[in-house]
Design an enzyme around this catalytic site. Structure first.
Site, PDB file in Angstrom:
ATOM      1  N   LYS A  18      33.649  46.979  42.124  1.00 55.96           N
ATOM      2  CA  LYS A  18      34.047  48.189  42.852  1.00 55.96           C
ATOM      3  C   LYS A  18      32.829  48.847  43.487  1.00 55.96           C
ATOM      4  O   LYS A  18      32.861  49.285  44.623  1.00 55.96           O
ATOM      5  CB  LYS A  18      34.678  49.185  41.871  1.00 55.96           C
ATOM      6  CG  LYS A  18      36.187  49.214  41.913  1.00 55.96           C
ATOM      7  CD  LYS A  18      36.691  50.343  41.036  1.00 55.96           C
ATOM      8  CE  LYS A  18      37.733  49.835  40.071  1.00 55.96           C
ATOM      9  NZ  LYS A  18      38.113  50.822  39.056  1.00 55.96           N
ATOM     10  N   ASP A  72      42.429  55.737  39.695  1.00 54.47           N
ATOM     11  CA  ASP A  72      43.348  55.519  38.587  1.00 54.47           C
ATOM     12  C   ASP A  72      44.411  54.565  39.107  1.00 54.47           C
ATOM     13  O   ASP A  72      44.841  54.662  40.260  1.00 54.47           O
ATOM     14  CB  ASP A  72      43.976  56.839  38.114  1.00 54.47           C
ATOM     15  CG  ASP A  72      44.601  56.672  36.740  1.00 54.47           C
ATOM     16  OD1 ASP A  72      43.931  56.130  35.836  1.00 54.47           O
ATOM     17  OD2 ASP A  72      45.769  57.064  36.559  1.00 54.47           O
ATOM     18  N   GLY A 158      44.878  42.399  33.097  1.00 56.34           N
ATOM     19  CA  GLY A 158      46.059  43.248  32.920  1.00 56.34           C
ATOM     20  C   GLY A 158      47.373  42.513  33.170  1.00 56.34           C
ATOM     21  O   GLY A 158      47.635  41.457  32.581  1.00 56.34           O
ATOM     22  N   ASP A 160      48.369  41.001  35.869  1.00 57.66           N
ATOM     23  CA  ASP A 160      48.333  39.984  36.938  1.00 57.66           C
ATOM     24  C   ASP A 160      49.172  38.731  36.630  1.00 57.66           C
ATOM     25  O   ASP A 160      49.828  38.211  37.526  1.00 57.66           O
ATOM     26  CB  ASP A 160      46.886  39.580  37.256  1.00 57.66           C
ATOM     27  CG  ASP A 160      46.182  40.613  38.130  1.00 57.66           C
ATOM     28  OD1 ASP A 160      46.861  41.276  38.935  1.00 57.66           O
ATOM     29  OD2 ASP A 160      44.964  40.770  37.995  1.00 57.66           O
ATOM     30  N   LYS A 180      43.106  38.423  46.492  1.00 60.88           N
ATOM     31  CA  LYS A 180      43.694  39.589  45.806  1.00 60.88           C
ATOM     32  C   LYS A 180      43.108  40.892  46.365  1.00 60.88           C
ATOM     33  O   LYS A 180      43.848  41.814  46.709  1.00 60.88           O
ATOM     34  CB  LYS A 180      43.461  39.502  44.282  1.00 60.88           C
ATOM     35  CG  LYS A 180      44.165  40.636  43.548  1.00 60.88           C
ATOM     36  CD  LYS A 180      43.885  40.700  42.066  1.00 60.88           C
ATOM     37  CE  LYS A 180      44.327  42.053  41.516  1.00 60.88           C
ATOM     38  NZ  LYS A 180      43.891  42.311  40.156  1.00 60.88           N
TER      39      LYS A 180
HETATM   40  P1  IMP Z   1      42.935  52.602  34.618  1.00 60.67           P
HETATM   41  O1  IMP Z   1      41.658  51.948  34.234  1.00 60.67           O
HETATM   42  O2  IMP Z   1      43.239  53.868  33.908  1.00 60.67           O
HETATM   43  O3  IMP Z   1      43.063  52.730  36.095  1.00 60.67           O
HETATM   44  O4  IMP Z   1      44.102  51.626  34.082  1.00 60.67           O
HETATM   45  C1  IMP Z   1      44.532  50.598  34.840  1.00 60.67           C
HETATM   46  C2  IMP Z   1      45.487  49.699  34.034  1.00 60.67           C
HETATM   47  O5  IMP Z   1      46.557  49.327  34.899  1.00 60.67           O
HETATM   48  C3  IMP Z   1      44.793  48.394  33.645  1.00 60.67           C
HETATM   49  O6  IMP Z   1      44.310  48.433  32.343  1.00 60.67           O
HETATM   50  C4  IMP Z   1      45.901  47.374  33.809  1.00 60.67           C
HETATM   51  O7  IMP Z   1      46.677  47.317  32.658  1.00 60.67           O
HETATM   52  C5  IMP Z   1      46.748  47.929  34.933  1.00 60.67           C
HETATM   53  N1  IMP Z   1      46.281  47.442  36.256  1.00 60.67           N
HETATM   54  C6  IMP Z   1      45.751  48.186  37.265  1.00 60.67           C
HETATM   55  N2  IMP Z   1      45.411  47.416  38.310  1.00 60.67           N
HETATM   56  C7  IMP Z   1      45.717  46.153  37.941  1.00 60.67           C
HETATM   57  C8  IMP Z   1      45.561  44.908  38.610  1.00 60.67           C
HETATM   58  O8  IMP Z   1      45.039  44.780  39.722  1.00 60.67           O
HETATM   59  N3  IMP Z   1      45.994  43.832  37.918  1.00 60.67           N
HETATM   60  C9  IMP Z   1      46.551  43.918  36.683  1.00 60.67           C
HETATM   61  N4  IMP Z   1      46.696  45.040  36.011  1.00 60.67           N
HETATM   62  C10 IMP Z   1      46.281  46.176  36.637  1.00 60.67           C
END
Ligand code: IMP
Length: 205
Positions: A18, A72, A158, A160, A180
C-alpha cells in the site's frame, strides 16, 4: 499550514504494498508507515467503514502530529444483511484466523441458494490534514462478486478464496496480485483518493 505544505504523511497501515502504491502517485510527499512511529492501534468502534477509516486516520494524525491516510475494508454479503461488514477481520471472533472467518461465512451460507450469494468487497480510504480536520477527503471502492461454495486458489488473503470474480470466471485468490490490484475495491479506492489528493495539492493556496 496549507495542505500543500504537507511533506510527510503517515499511513495508518503497515502494508508495504500500500505504501509503495500511494508513494508512486504522491511524488512530492513522503509516505511513512505508522509502525515507524510506534502508533498504538486504534479501537475500531464504528458501525461503518468510513467511521473506522476516520478513527484510524485520526489516531495516527493525533499521535504523529502530521497528516494521515487510513483505510478500512471488508466483505458485505447480501443474504446476511451486509455481514461480515466492518467485522470482516474478526467475524469468527477476536483473533480469528482467515480460515476460521471464511469457514464461518460458508457455514452461515449453507442453506442459501447459489444465485442469492451476491457479495462485494468494500474499501474506504480517507485523508486527514490533522487530527481535528473537519473535512476529510473520502474515497471508496467497490468490487462486486459472489461467494463460492468452497475455497479455491492460493493467492491473496482473507476471503479471496471464496470470492468469485465474474469478469474473470475465477476466485479472487486465483488472480495475480497485479490483476487483483487493477480491479479490486482497494485499487479503486486508492486511485480515487490519490486523484482527489493530487488535485487538492495542486490547487491549494
Ligand atoms: P481491515 O484491516 O480492518 O480493513 O480489515 C479488512 C478485513 O476484510 C481483512 O482482514 C479481510 O478479512 C477482509 N478483506 C478486506 N479486503 C480483502 C481482500 O482484498 N481480500 C480478502 N479479504 C479482504
Amino acid at each position: 499550514m496549507t495542505i500543500r505544505d504537507a511533506q510527510q504523511i503517515v499511513l495508518a497501515s503497515g502494508n508495504p504494498g500500500k505504501i509503495r502504491e500511494i508513494q508512486a502517485i504522491l511524488k512530492n510527499q513522503t509516505i511513512i508507515a505508522q509502525s515507524q512511529f510506534n502508533v498504538p492501534e486504534a479501537e475500531e468502534t464504528g458501525t461503518t467503514f468510513v467511521e473506522n477509516a476516520i478513527i484510524k486516520a485520526r489516531n495516527a494524525a493525533e499521535f504523529c502530529k502530521m497528516p494521515a491516510i487510513a483505510d478500512d475494508s471488508g466483505i458485505v454479503v447480501d443474504a446476511l444483511g451486509g455481514a461480515p461488514g466492518v467485522i470482516s477481520a474478526r467475524y469468527a471472533g477476536v483473533g480469528a484466523s482467515d480460515s476460521e472467518n471464511l469457514e464461518k461465512l460458508l457455514n452461515d451460507l449453507q442453506n442459501v441458494p447459489e444465485e442469492q450469494k451476491t457479495a462485494r468487497f468494500i474499501c474506504v480510504m480517507v485523508f486527514l490534514q490533522h487530527a481535528n480536520d473537519p473535512f476529510p477527503i473520502i474515497a471508496q471502492g467497490v468490487w462486486e462478486g459472489q461467494i463460492l461454495p468452497a475455497p479455491v486458489g492460493e493467492n491473496g488473503f482473507g476471503y479471496d478464496p471464496v470470492f468469485f470474480v465474474p469478469g474473470y470466471n475465477c476466485a479472487s485468490a486465483q488472480l495475480s496480485p497485479e490483476v487483483k490490484n487493477s480491479i479490486s475495491h482497494r485499487g479503486k479506492a486508492l486511485k480515487q483518493l490519490t486523484a482527489l489528493m493530487e488535485n487538492i495539492f495542486k490547487t491549494a493556496i
